[in-house]
Design a protein around this motif. Structure first.
Motif, PDB file in Angstrom:
ATOM      1  N   VAL A 204       0.835  -1.207   0.000  1.00 55.96           N
ATOM      2  CA  VAL A 204       0.000   0.000   0.000  1.00 55.96           C
ATOM      3  C   VAL A 204       0.871   1.258   0.000  1.00 55.96           C
ATOM      4  CG1 VAL A 204      -1.685   1.339   1.335  1.00 55.96           C
ATOM      5  CG2 VAL A 204      -1.977  -1.131   1.057  1.00 55.96           C
ATOM      6  N   ASP A 205       1.966   1.251   0.771  1.00 53.25           N
ATOM      7  CA  ASP A 205       2.867   2.411   0.788  1.00 53.25           C
ATOM      8  C   ASP A 205       3.393   2.733  -0.613  1.00 53.25           C
ATOM      9  OD1 ASP A 205       2.550   2.789   3.466  1.00 53.25           O
ATOM     10  OD2 ASP A 205       4.496   1.965   4.062  1.00 53.25           O
ATOM     11  N   GLU A 206       3.743   1.678  -1.359  1.00 56.49           N
ATOM     12  CA  GLU A 206       4.223   1.892  -2.723  1.00 56.49           C
ATOM     13  C   GLU A 206       3.118   2.467  -3.609  1.00 56.49           C
ATOM     14  OE1 GLU A 206       5.727  -1.849  -4.004  1.00 56.49           O
ATOM     15  OE2 GLU A 206       7.492  -1.798  -2.676  1.00 56.49           O
ATOM     16  N   MET A 207       1.884   1.982  -3.426  1.00 52.77           N
ATOM     17  CA  MET A 207       0.755   2.514  -4.190  1.00 52.77           C
ATOM     18  C   MET A 207       0.518   3.987  -3.858  1.00 52.77           C
ATOM     19  SD  MET A 207      -2.116  -0.512  -4.087  1.00 52.77           S
ATOM     20  CE  MET A 207      -3.272   0.511  -4.978  1.00 52.77           C
ATOM     21  N   VAL A 208       0.585   4.331  -2.576  1.00 52.34           N
ATOM     22  CA  VAL A 208       0.369   5.718  -2.153  1.00 52.34           C
ATOM     23  C   VAL A 208       1.431   6.628  -2.770  1.00 52.34           C
ATOM     24  CG1 VAL A 208       0.418   7.291  -0.177  1.00 52.34           C
ATOM     25  CG2 VAL A 208      -0.860   5.135  -0.031  1.00 52.34           C
ATOM     26  N   ALA A 209       2.674   6.177  -2.746  1.00 50.18           N
ATOM     27  CA  ALA A 209       3.769   6.997  -3.308  1.00 50.18           C
ATOM     28  C   ALA A 209       3.534   7.264  -4.785  1.00 50.18           C
ATOM     29  CB  ALA A 209       5.105   6.292  -3.084  1.00 50.18           C
ATOM     30  N   ARG A 210       3.077   6.238  -5.513  1.00 50.37           N
ATOM     31  CA  ARG A 210       2.817   6.429  -6.943  1.00 50.37           C
ATOM     32  C   ARG A 210       1.630   7.373  -7.162  1.00 50.37           C
ATOM     33  NH1 ARG A 210       3.765   0.787  -7.056  1.00 50.37           N
ATOM     34  NH2 ARG A 210       1.518   0.357  -7.246  1.00 50.37           N
ATOM     35  N   ARG A 211       0.574   7.201  -6.350  1.00 48.54           N
ATOM     36  CA  ARG A 211      -0.630   8.022  -6.525  1.00 48.54           C
ATOM     37  C   ARG A 211      -0.350   9.501  -6.237  1.00 48.54           C
ATOM     38  NH1 ARG A 211      -1.841   3.869  -8.068  1.00 48.54           N
ATOM     39  NH2 ARG A 211      -3.847   2.800  -8.072  1.00 48.54           N
ATOM     40  N   ARG A 212       0.521   9.778  -5.300  1.00 43.82           N
ATOM     41  CA  ARG A 212       0.791  11.183  -4.966  1.00 43.82           C
ATOM     42  C   ARG A 212       1.370  11.929  -6.176  1.00 43.82           C
ATOM     43  NH1 ARG A 212      -0.191  12.303   0.219  1.00 43.82           N
ATOM     44  NH2 ARG A 212       0.172  10.762   1.859  1.00 43.82           N
ATOM     45  N   HIS A 213       2.004  11.185  -7.071  1.00 47.20           N
ATOM     46  CA  HIS A 213       2.574  11.803  -8.266  1.00 47.20           C
ATOM     47  C   HIS A 213       1.612  11.759  -9.448  1.00 47.20           C
ATOM     48  CE1 HIS A 213       6.531  12.365  -6.507  1.00 47.20           C
ATOM     49  NE2 HIS A 213       6.498  11.118  -6.069  1.00 47.20           N
ATOM     50  N   SER A 214       0.603  10.861  -9.368  1.00 44.34           N
ATOM     51  CA  SER A 214      -0.316  10.705 -10.498  1.00 44.34           C
ATOM     52  C   SER A 214      -1.653  10.177  -9.992  1.00 44.34           C
ATOM     53  CB  SER A 214       0.282   9.751 -11.541  1.00 44.34           C
ATOM     54  OG  SER A 214      -0.599   9.577 -12.618  1.00 44.34           O
ATOM     55  N   LEU A 219     -10.311   4.721  -5.258  1.00 41.87           N
ATOM     56  CA  LEU A 219     -10.526   5.103  -3.864  1.00 41.87           C
ATOM     57  C   LEU A 219      -9.266   5.677  -3.232  1.00 41.87           C
ATOM     58  CD1 LEU A 219     -12.321   5.090  -1.276  1.00 41.87           C
ATOM     59  CD2 LEU A 219     -11.371   2.832  -0.801  1.00 41.87           C
ATOM     60  N   LEU A 220      -8.129   5.067  -3.497  1.00 43.76           N
ATOM     61  CA  LEU A 220      -6.890   5.544  -2.891  1.00 43.76           C
ATOM     62  C   LEU A 220      -6.623   6.998  -3.288  1.00 43.76           C
ATOM     63  CD1 LEU A 220      -4.771   4.469  -0.979  1.00 43.76           C
ATOM     64  CD2 LEU A 220      -3.425   3.738  -2.939  1.00 43.76           C
ATOM     65  N   SER A 221      -6.859   7.325  -4.552  1.00 40.96           N
ATOM     66  CA  SER A 221      -6.700   8.714  -4.995  1.00 40.96           C
ATOM     67  C   SER A 221      -7.710   9.616  -4.313  1.00 40.96           C
ATOM     68  CB  SER A 221      -6.853   8.795  -6.516  1.00 40.96           C
ATOM     69  OG  SER A 221      -5.832   8.082  -7.170  1.00 40.96           O
ATOM     70  N   ASP A 222      -8.948   9.119  -4.153  1.00 42.13           N
ATOM     71  CA  ASP A 222      -9.966   9.908  -3.449  1.00 42.13           C
ATOM     72  C   ASP A 222      -9.537  10.211  -2.017  1.00 42.13           C
ATOM     73  OD1 ASP A 222     -11.549   9.866  -5.685  1.00 42.13           O
ATOM     74  OD2 ASP A 222     -12.950   8.351  -4.936  1.00 42.13           O
ATOM     75  N   LEU A 223      -8.936   9.213  -1.356  1.00 42.85           N
ATOM     76  CA  LEU A 223      -8.506   9.410   0.024  1.00 42.85           C
ATOM     77  C   LEU A 223      -7.329  10.386   0.102  1.00 42.85           C
ATOM     78  CD1 LEU A 223      -8.735   5.737   1.377  1.00 42.85           C
ATOM     79  CD2 LEU A 223     -10.308   7.636   1.849  1.00 42.85           C
ATOM     80  N   ILE A 224      -6.440  10.347  -0.892  1.00 43.11           N
ATOM     81  CA  ILE A 224      -5.327  11.299  -0.924  1.00 43.11           C
ATOM     82  C   ILE A 224      -5.854  12.716  -1.150  1.00 43.11           C
ATOM     83  CG2 ILE A 224      -3.285  12.009  -2.237  1.00 43.11           C
ATOM     84  CD1 ILE A 224      -2.765   8.997  -2.746  1.00 43.11           C
TER      85      ILE A 224
END
Length: 411
Positions: A204-214, A219-224
């Protein structure tokens, strides 16, 4: 009660007693619950007071004096510290007060009915694919062939994880969920649980790091993106919420899909009605979860002496809100043992809890079940149970262990 006298403790109120063993199923225990419910709104069960009345359960779930015990079943097993304890008590399920309110406020918009509707096609595609595998055989085990593989690919899609990773997610969920079982000694599985949980966190940490840039449409993007008065979720909170969604939405959905299919197979007129009127799917979800829920109760701890309807619950008392009994309370539901997917005017079921801890993923769960039912009732004709259907115990996450059915396939 005499005016001016203090209410009697719930333990001294001459309440009916309910006895059952840890391995007994909801169907085996239910007649005893109904008999006790006819005598009083509360009974004394093997683990403490059990609240059986719909109105009393709903009221107490909304009462801040009745809180989720820290650590849940870990506390019951005598575990009060360590890495696993820290993970569980800091989950959204266990948080209370301002910390809980903050996270709910930041995340609630991501779980609205509109937000979960975007997964409609994914849900239908996953279920269609599962039916394709068994259609020619004319028989299957709903638990292993349909219900078990259904929710994880949907959660992957919800989070934005590749569908090919669903087996990894499924394995993590299987291991971590052991920490929440009342029928397993957590000490025996703690090392495996923590290893799986750390692997999930790292993913999940790796997914969050990628989403913060794109940021994308998941849902993960919505939460960010989520913001409340300038406040945002940090990485640890995003990790906790994503992991919590996987855990909360996997076995619950698996078991309820199987339980719901069983109910409708046992009431073929209701299966056929839903087949003819697919717009009744959401009502079918509510009615089958009311009648045959796989979550039969929720535990609360009394934080201070609390008087409710003339009953005194002493501080420190564990209280089981028995939603299985409450959802079939004849004072609230007409003919409560009848299954009727056209039932109107009934109050909301208590299966998803109530108050500040009302299930955050309730809309998602309803949508998953409704889409599954629409596919199944359209494609499987005249399904019938084709063997024994043993259930898991009431005191844990229940539901069928197996559900063999035979059917014809729609042309």
């Amino acid at each position: 009660m005499t005016v001016g006298t203090a209410p009697a403790s719930v333990f001294d109120a001459d309440l009916p007693a309910i006895a059952y063993e840890a391995e007994e199923t909801p169907a085996e225990i239910y007649p005893r619950l109904r008999a006790a419910q006819q005598q009083a709104p509360i009974a004394l069960g093997p683990y403490g007071p059990e609240v059986l009345s719909y109105h009393l359960v709903r009221s107490m779930l909304r009462d801040s004096r009745f809180q989720i015990p820290p650590g849940l079943n870990l506390l019951v097993q005598g575990i009060t510290e360590g890495p696993l304890w820290d993970k569980v008590v800091n989950s959204l399920l266990c948080l209370e007060g301002d910390a809980h309110h903050r996270l709910r406020s930041l995340t609630s918009k991501a779980f609205t009915p509109r937000a979960t509707l975007r997964l409609h096609d994914t849900m239908a595609d996953v279920m269609d694919g599962l039916v394709d595998r068994v259609a020619d055989a004319g028989r299957c085990d709903v638990v292993t062939d349909i219900a078990r593989p259904y929710p994880v690919p949907i959660i992957c899609a919800l989070l934005g994880a590749p569908r090919e990773d669903w087996q990894r997610f499924s394995s993590w969920a299987d291991e971590v969920f052991k920490a929440f079982s009342f029928t397993v000694d957590v000490r025996d599985v703690e090392a495996d649980v923590m290893r799986a949980w750390w692997e999930l966190d790292e993913y999940v940490d790796e997914m969050v790091a990628r989403r913060r840039h794109s940021l994308t449409d998941d849902l993960l993007s919505d939460l960010i993106r989520a913001e409340d008065g300038g406040d945002r979720l940090n990485t640890a909170e995003l990790r906790m919420l994503a992991g919590g969604l996987l855990l909360a939405g996997t076995d619950t959905t698996r078991n309820q899909v199987a339980a719901t299919v069983q109910v409708l197979c046992e009431h073929p007129d209701q299966w056929e009605l839903l087949r003819e009127q697919p717009e009744l799917a959401m009502r079918a979800v509510e009615e089958t979860m009311r009648h045959s829920p796989i979550v039969c109760g929720t535990l609360r701890m009394v934080t201070e002496d609390a008087e409710i309807d003339g009953y005194l619950f002493p501080a420190g008392t564990p209280v089981l809100m028995n939603t299985l009994a409450a959802n079939r309370d004849p004072a609230v539901y007409d003919d409560p043992d009848r299954v009727d997917i056209t039932r109107e005017g009934a109050p909301a079921i208590l299966t998803f809890g109530g108050g500040v801890h009302y299930c955050l993923g309730a809309n998602l769960a309803r949508r998953e079940l409704a889409e599954a039912l629409n596919v199944l009732t359209q494609r499987l004709v005249s399904p019938r149970i084709d063997g024994p259907v043993p259930w898991k115990p009431m005191v844990t996450l229940s539901g069928p262990k197996s559900l063999p059915i035979a059917f014809e396939t729609a042309r």
